[in-house]
Design a protein around this motif. Structure first.
Motif, short mmCIF file in Angstrom:
data_model
loop_
_atom_site.label_atom_id
_atom_site.label_comp_id
_atom_site.label_asym_id
_atom_site.label_seq_id
_atom_site.Cartn_x
_atom_site.Cartn_y
_atom_site.Cartn_z
N MET A 1 -5.78 -4.30 -6.84
CA MET A 1 -6.97 -3.78 -6.20
C MET A 1 -8.18 -4.67 -6.49
SD MET A 1 -6.35 0.30 -6.84
CE MET A 1 -7.80 0.81 -5.94
N THR A 2 -8.14 -5.41 -7.60
CA THR A 2 -9.24 -6.34 -7.91
C THR A 2 -9.13 -7.63 -7.10
OG1 THR A 2 -8.11 -7.50 -9.73
CG2 THR A 2 -9.24 -5.46 -10.28
N LEU A 3 -8.00 -7.83 -6.42
CA LEU A 3 -7.79 -9.06 -5.65
C LEU A 3 -8.09 -8.89 -4.16
CD1 LEU A 3 -4.42 -10.24 -7.25
CD2 LEU A 3 -6.71 -11.07 -7.78
N LEU A 4 -8.37 -7.65 -3.76
CA LEU A 4 -8.66 -7.40 -2.35
C LEU A 4 -10.00 -8.01 -1.96
CD1 LEU A 4 -7.53 -3.66 -2.06
CD2 LEU A 4 -6.23 -5.71 -1.45
N HIS A 5 -10.05 -8.65 -0.80
CA HIS A 5 -11.28 -9.29 -0.31
C HIS A 5 -11.79 -8.54 0.91
CE1 HIS A 5 -10.61 -12.73 -2.95
NE2 HIS A 5 -9.35 -12.74 -2.54
N SER B 1 -12.33 -12.11 7.85
CA SER B 1 -11.45 -13.21 8.24
C SER B 1 -10.02 -12.71 8.42
CB SER B 1 -11.49 -14.33 7.19
OG SER B 1 -10.85 -13.92 6.00
N PHE B 2 -9.28 -13.34 9.32
CA PHE B 2 -7.92 -12.91 9.63
C PHE B 2 -7.03 -12.95 8.38
CE2 PHE B 2 -3.53 -14.13 10.73
CZ PHE B 2 -3.16 -13.01 11.46
N PHE B 3 -7.15 -14.05 7.59
CA PHE B 3 -6.31 -14.21 6.41
C PHE B 3 -6.58 -13.09 5.39
CE2 PHE B 3 -5.54 -15.96 2.14
CZ PHE B 3 -4.19 -16.25 2.25
N SER B 4 -7.84 -12.75 5.18
CA SER B 4 -8.19 -11.70 4.22
C SER B 4 -7.67 -10.34 4.67
CB SER B 4 -9.71 -11.63 4.04
OG SER B 4 -10.19 -12.78 3.39
N ILE B 5 -7.81 -10.07 5.97
CA ILE B 5 -7.32 -8.79 6.50
C ILE B 5 -5.80 -8.69 6.35
CG2 ILE B 5 -7.04 -7.41 8.60
CD1 ILE B 5 -9.76 -8.51 9.51
N LEU B 6 -5.10 -9.79 6.68
CA LEU B 6 -3.64 -9.81 6.55
C LEU B 6 -3.22 -9.66 5.09
CD1 LEU B 6 -0.87 -10.28 7.92
CD2 LEU B 6 -1.19 -12.74 7.49
N GLN B 7 -3.90 -10.38 4.20
CA GLN B 7 -3.58 -10.31 2.77
C GLN B 7 -3.81 -8.90 2.23
OE1 GLN B 7 -4.99 -13.53 0.11
NE2 GLN B 7 -5.88 -11.92 -1.16
N ASN B 8 -4.91 -8.27 2.65
CA ASN B 8 -5.22 -6.91 2.20
C ASN B 8 -4.19 -5.91 2.70
OD1 ASN B 8 -7.48 -7.90 0.94
ND2 ASN B 8 -8.94 -7.12 2.44
#
Length: 269
Positions: free
Chosen positions: A170-174, A178-185
């Protein structure tokens, strides 16, 4: 190939990995798990004066108490690591390291920093899993005490460990667009939910290990920063804390989710 076929194929790969590494995985998991305590204990030795002066100035507690604090951290962490790696008095070592986490949370004002507090709680989750592992070796500290079942405390330790471990992610969520951040989350959130509820647990935990290892090496590359710069110590601290959480996840892979999980309930269906 359908989604279910892909999932089954991925689970087969995870099971094969576990069979190949079964003999070594728990040892690697323990080494990763205690790495942050080992690094911090060594740092207490090499930064003795700086740590003592910081505690003395922050808490106005005097030279003697500040020295006792640093000594307790040094001996408590290094001693706990030696006991865990040698498989002696593991439960007492875990409780000692729980105490160190609590002490540092107060002493370094981590209690008021949500990000660092969640990471410390995740470390506690890793230690809970280590306690569960030590119970599975028959070294129960509840011997002679009536309970709902012999494995009941172990199951709840595994549940608590899994839930606390996911706080790290949860501390790594951005929170940006951006598309990459949304996908990563999205992917990260799905995986941590699977680990927390214990569904497809080994596959989800193994995927998180790979993901977290990649993030750790990329973002916390302290070896690329000169040792005299403050950022070096900051990244080093983050690197070893993340490595410890990886160790906790490897314990989840090695031990399974435990009785309080959807994977276990599925067997009853």
């Amino acid at each position: 190939m359908g989604q279910e076929d892909l999932m089954n194929k991925a689970e087969d790969v995870a099971d094969q990995f576990l069979r190949v590494t079964k003999q070594y995985l728990p040892h690697l998991a323990r080494l990763c798990l205690i790495s942050t305590f080992l690094e911090d204990g060594i740092r207490m030795w090499f930064q003795w004066n700086e740590q003592r002066d910081y505690i003395e100035a922050t808490w106005n507690c005097g030279y003697f108490l500040a020295t006792c604090f640093v000594l307790l951290n040094l001996l408590g962490q290094l001693g706990g690591c030696v006991l865990i790696l040698s498989r002696n008095f593991v439960q007492y070592a875990c409780f000692g390291l729980f105490g160190i986490i609590a002490l540092q949370t107060v002493a370094y004002s981590i209690l008021w920093d949500l990000k660092f507090l969640m990471r410390n709680l995740a470390l506690g989750g890793g230690l809970l899993l280590l306690l569960a592992e030590s119970r599975s070796e028959g070294k129960s500290m509840f011997a002679g005490v009536p309970s709902m079942g012999e494995s009941s405390p172990k199951q709840y330790m595994q549940l608590g460990g899994r839930v606390l471990l996911v706080l790290m992610f949860m501390t790594l969520l951005h929170f940006d667009s951006s598309f990459f951040s949304i996908l990563q989350n999205m992917v990260g959130t799905a995986l941590i939910i699977l680990v927390a509820i214990g569904f497809k647990t080994k596959l989800a935990a193994l995927t998180l290990v790979v993901w977290l290892f990649a993030i750790n090496v990329y973002f916390n590359a302290f070896w690329t920063i000169p040792a005299y710069k403050p950022m070096h110590d900051f990244l080093k601290y983050d690197f070893f804390q993340t490595t410890s959480v990886i160790g906790g996840l490897l314990l989840v892979v090695a031990l399974g989710p435990g009785g309080v999980s959807m994977d276990e309930k599925k067997k009853e269906w």
